[in-house]
Design a protein around this motif. Structure first.
Motif, PDB file in Angstrom:
ATOM      1  N   PRO A 167       0.822  -1.210   0.000  1.00 32.64           N
ATOM      2  CA  PRO A 167       0.000   0.000   0.000  1.00 32.64           C
ATOM      3  C   PRO A 167       0.857   1.261   0.000  1.00 32.64           C
ATOM      4  N   GLY A 168       0.303   2.342  -0.557  1.00 30.61           N
ATOM      5  CA  GLY A 168       0.983   3.627  -0.512  1.00 30.61           C
ATOM      6  C   GLY A 168       2.023   3.808  -1.597  1.00 30.61           C
ATOM      7  N   ASP A 169       2.866   4.826  -1.416  1.00 32.34           N
ATOM      8  CA  ASP A 169       3.828   5.213  -2.437  1.00 32.34           C
ATOM      9  C   ASP A 169       4.813   4.123  -2.841  1.00 32.34           C
ATOM     10  N   PRO A 170       5.314   3.287  -1.906  1.00 28.33           N
ATOM     11  CA  PRO A 170       6.293   2.271  -2.327  1.00 28.33           C
ATOM     12  C   PRO A 170       5.732   1.220  -3.270  1.00 28.33           C
ATOM     13  N   GLY A 171       4.408   1.141  -3.391  1.00 26.65           N
ATOM     14  CA  GLY A 171       3.783   0.074  -4.165  1.00 26.65           C
ATOM     15  C   GLY A 171       4.224   0.020  -5.611  1.00 26.65           C
ATOM     16  N   VAL A 172       4.411   1.182  -6.234  1.00 26.54           N
ATOM     17  CA  VAL A 172       4.731   1.209  -7.660  1.00 26.54           C
ATOM     18  C   VAL A 172       6.083   0.555  -7.939  1.00 26.54           C
ATOM     19  N   GLY A 173       7.059   0.756  -7.061  1.00 28.40           N
ATOM     20  CA  GLY A 173       8.360   0.120  -7.239  1.00 28.40           C
ATOM     21  C   GLY A 173       8.380  -1.322  -6.765  1.00 28.40           C
ATOM     22  N   ASP A 174       7.741  -1.572  -5.617  1.00 35.83           N
ATOM     23  CA  ASP A 174       7.722  -2.934  -5.066  1.00 35.83           C
ATOM     24  C   ASP A 174       7.020  -3.899  -6.001  1.00 35.83           C
ATOM     25  N   THR A 175       5.931  -3.456  -6.620  1.00 37.80           N
ATOM     26  CA  THR A 175       5.160  -4.329  -7.509  1.00 37.80           C
ATOM     27  C   THR A 175       5.967  -4.695  -8.749  1.00 37.80           C
ATOM     28  N   LEU A 176       6.690  -3.717  -9.297  1.00 42.87           N
ATOM     29  CA  LEU A 176       7.518  -4.012 -10.467  1.00 42.87           C
ATOM     30  C   LEU A 176       8.657  -4.961 -10.109  1.00 42.87           C
ATOM     31  N   GLU A 177       9.350  -4.700  -9.019  1.00 39.27           N
ATOM     32  CA  GLU A 177      10.464  -5.577  -8.641  1.00 39.27           C
ATOM     33  C   GLU A 177       9.979  -6.995  -8.352  1.00 39.27           C
ATOM     34  N   ASN A 178       8.784  -7.106  -7.775  1.00 31.53           N
ATOM     35  CA  ASN A 178       8.205  -8.429  -7.535  1.00 31.53           C
ATOM     36  C   ASN A 178       7.945  -9.142  -8.862  1.00 31.53           C
TER      37      ASN A 178
END
Length: 428
Positions: free
Chosen positions: A207-218
């Protein structure tokens, strides 16, 4: 020698090549002992865009079969996923052997690189090559590049090797092969991003701002970690939202790197001394905090500002008093240049469209801006003109526990080409 490097930096965008020379010289003055001017060869490696590190066997080290694995050498091996000295144990039982090759006029001679940390002298990282004495003499200038996790050593003090680089001979073909392998990694990553784009909107894993990077790296199979090293085989990933809920998102500054001060007050002491009791957003209890942007042009709300000291090659944090400015902390500019090169030698700036459904955010990754070889010589002037600013974000919880988000060096996306050069754009 340093004057030569400054002159070169006016003509070539600062990169790991120039950085390698300056860092090694500033450390043990190793490159200053070279019998061959390094600036004669910087253009060839720079044009090819090949990561390289330089070594000069000192007379003492040559006799004892010892060479320091300088910071640029360690970073080169780390980025190429050859070796990580930081996790290596001390002593001969932990020695690591890596295939190596000495580049000659028309062929290569096989060798073995020995990477180790001795039990003595704090385990300072070492590197040595078998049969090195047959290939070079003390004070010769050696360049190291990596191809498929094997090391290629160029004796730039040998006229025949130097000619092979200058006149597109065998040595130049090795450099071009290294450049091809460098591009192959970027192409591999691009192809993976295209596959992810075709999958459409992906549900955010955070959730929140880190999601955009975390989702791609995942999606790329990258485990989340706090390492300062680049994310994908030497390529840094910086992911931001193009839109949120169908609306174009306001432009925000991009984080270049994080770095705590080298001298003066620590991060925590700055907050203790200059922080203010304030109510956090959505909170009910005041806390001691300092969430603020620092720049060179003027003091912020905490009467703190930055100042570049060109003579000492430092970036100072100062407190503006009623009658004078007082020193608070400082960063060595060489360490900031190092942080920039480690983090952004090569970067994919990835843009995503964001949509929300039933309170859950989804991302589709649409565009990539590809940059290489930042111009480190512009770091100081960009700080002086507020093109680069610094954010400090930290507080003490009501129970006294410390929480910080790092000291962040940031830049507006439209200004990034000033530091990183014009990017290559890919529409996924």
């Amino acid at each position: 020698v340093l004057r030569r490097y400054k002159l070169i930096s006016r003509h070539f965008y600062g990169n790991i090549i120039l950085f390698s020379a300056i860092t090694a010289l500033g450390g043990r003055n190793m490159l200053a002992m070279s019998d061959t001017p390094i600036d004669l060869f910087i253009p060839y490696f720079a044009k090819a865009g090949v990561p390289v590190a330089f070594l000069v066997p000192t007379p003492t080290g040559y006799e004892k079969s010892i060479m320091d694995a300088t910071a640029p050498v360690r970073q080169l091996l780390l980025d190429a996923r050859v070796h990580n000295y930081e996790v290596q144990g001390q002593g001969p039982n932990n020695k690591v052997l890596v295939p190596a090759h000495f580049v000659n006029y028309s062929d290569v001679t096989d060798s073995i690189a020995s990477l180790y940390r001795p039990v003595t002298k704090m385990g300072d990282p070492r590197i040595w090559f078998s049969n090195l004495r047959r290939y070079c003499s003390p004070c010769n200038l050696l360049a190291i590049v990596v191809i498929d996790k094997e090391l290629y050593i160029f004796n730039l003090s040998k006229p025949e090797v130097a000619a092979g680089i200058r006149y597109n001979g065998f040595a130049a073909s090795i450099i071009q092969e290294a450049a091809h392998r460098e591009w192959a990694i970027a192409e591999e990553l691009l192809n993976k991003l295209r596959v992810i784009h075709r999958q459409g909107f992906l549900r955010s894993i955070t959730p929140g701002d880190p999601g955009v990077g975390d989702t791609l790296e995942n999606a790329l199979g990258i485990s989340r970690n706090n390492s300062k090293a680049p994310d994908y085989k030497g390529i840094e990933l910086k992911t931001t939202r193009l839109t949120r809920n169908g609306n174009k998102r306001a432009t925000t500054r991009s984080t270049l790197f994080t770095r705590v001060p080298d001298e003066g007050m620590s991060y925590r002491e700055i907050v203790e001394h200059y922080g203010k009791l304030q109510m956090p957003r959505g909170g009910t209890i005041e806390r001691l905090q300092l969430y603020e942007t620092f720049r060179c042009s003027r003091p912020n709300a905490y009467n703190l500002l930055l100042s570049v000291d060109a003579n000492k090659d430092k970036l100072d944090m100062l407190h503006q008093g009623q009658q004078r400015r007082e020193f608070v902390s400082s960063w060595q500019m060489k360490n900031l240049r190092e942080a920039l090169l480690i983090k952004h030698r090569e970067t994919f700036w990835i843009k995503a469209v964001s949509e929300s459904y039933d309170g859950v955010e989804y991302f589709r990754y649409d565009k990539v801006l590809h940059t290489k070889s930042p111009n480190t010589s512009l770091l100081a002037p960009l700080l002086e003109t507020d093109k680069i600013t610094v954010d400090l974000a930290a507080h003490f919880k009501p129970d006294g526990k410390w929480r910080d988000h790092g000291i962040l060096f940031k830049m507006m996306p439209d200004d990034l080409p000033l530091l990183l050069g014009e990017p290559t754009e890919y529409i996924l």
